[in-house]
Design a protein around this motif. Structure first.
Motif, mmCIF file in Angstrom:
data_model
loop_
_atom_site.group_PDB
_atom_site.id
_atom_site.type_symbol
_atom_site.label_atom_id
_atom_site.label_comp_id
_atom_site.label_asym_id
_atom_site.label_seq_id
_atom_site.Cartn_x
_atom_site.Cartn_y
_atom_site.Cartn_z
ATOM 1 N N GLY A 121 -25.654 76.268 -3.793
ATOM 2 C CA GLY A 121 -24.552 75.325 -3.925
ATOM 3 C C GLY A 121 -23.729 75.146 -2.672
ATOM 4 N N ARG A 122 -22.829 74.180 -2.802
ATOM 5 C CA ARG A 122 -22.004 73.694 -1.700
ATOM 6 C C ARG A 122 -21.058 74.769 -1.144
ATOM 7 N N ILE A 123 -20.410 75.498 -2.040
ATOM 8 C CA ILE A 123 -19.398 76.457 -1.567
ATOM 9 C C ILE A 123 -20.043 77.527 -0.693
ATOM 10 N N ALA A 124 -21.175 78.074 -1.149
ATOM 11 C CA ALA A 124 -21.860 79.110 -0.363
ATOM 12 C C ALA A 124 -22.375 78.518 0.946
ATOM 13 N N ALA A 125 -22.934 77.303 0.878
ATOM 14 C CA ALA A 125 -23.491 76.691 2.092
ATOM 15 C C ALA A 125 -22.388 76.414 3.119
#
Ligand code: URA
Length: 192
Positions: A121-125
């Motif tokens: 997902g976006r937050i980790a990336a």
């Protein structure tokens, strides 16, 4: 370097940010501490908070299917999150909370020494690859950071909400499988 035991003890007692006040359990991480592949999610949801384990709710069930598509399972990878305590009502973890927690993930990564990191997902990336990361445009691409190969997939929760993204994720998963074959040919068969 810190030991796993010291790190886990410190993390379980952590009071570095306000999420510690509302958590039921610290969700430290699970899996193989010698894994070649590290999966990083965003933060615990309700089920994870209750059980103290990452990805055990509906998103976790889909993650298990995603792993099985490329002949992996939880015993062969390590799974952790950017933040170890549940953000209230599953909101995105704040920068302040991420900053307070990221040291635990850094220490876990230093101990595991993975060859491949998969951001879920976006937050980790955005935290691991690039603050400007655009998950819709950049999922499945590969980035090299200090010799570690890093990619991002749509978060399993996003795939539950929007199944039309699943074919793209299948292609991304196959890309991960190829990368594993190249970089860690033994890993699928290693007796852990
Ligand atoms: N979503 C995440 O990002 N992590 C979990 O552990 C569960 C759901």
């Amino acid at each position: 370097m810190v030991t796993w035991e010291a790190l886990e003890t410190q993390c379980r007692q952590c009071r570095n940010c306000p999420l510690s006040e509302t958590r039921r359990n610290v969700v430290f991480g699970v899996g193989n501490r010698q894994a070649d592949v590290l999966f990083i999610g965003e933060g615990p949801g309700e089920q994870e908070d209750l059980r103290g384990e990452p990805f055990v709710g509906p998103a976790g069930q889909l993650l298990d299917v995603m792993l099985s598509v490329i002949d992996l399972d939880r015993s062969r990878v390590y799974i952790a999150n950017i933040v170890k305590c549940r953000p209230p009502r599953n909101r995105d973890p704040l920068n302040l909370e991420q900053d307070a927690c990221i040291g635990y993930l850094r220490a876990q990564t230093a101990l595991i020494k993975p060859k491949i990191i998969v951001c879920l997902g976006r937050i980790a990336a955005m935290r691991i690859i690039d603050p400007k990361f655009r998950i819709t445009k950049q999922h499945g691409l590969w980035f090299d950071k200090a010799g570690v190969q890093i990619t991002a997939l749509y978060h399993p929760s996003a795939l539950l909400r929007d199944p039309s993204k699943r074919p793209e994720t299948f292609v991304d998963l196959k890309g991960i499988q190829e990368k594993i074959k190249h970089l860690c040919p033994d890993s699928l068969f290693r007796p852990f």
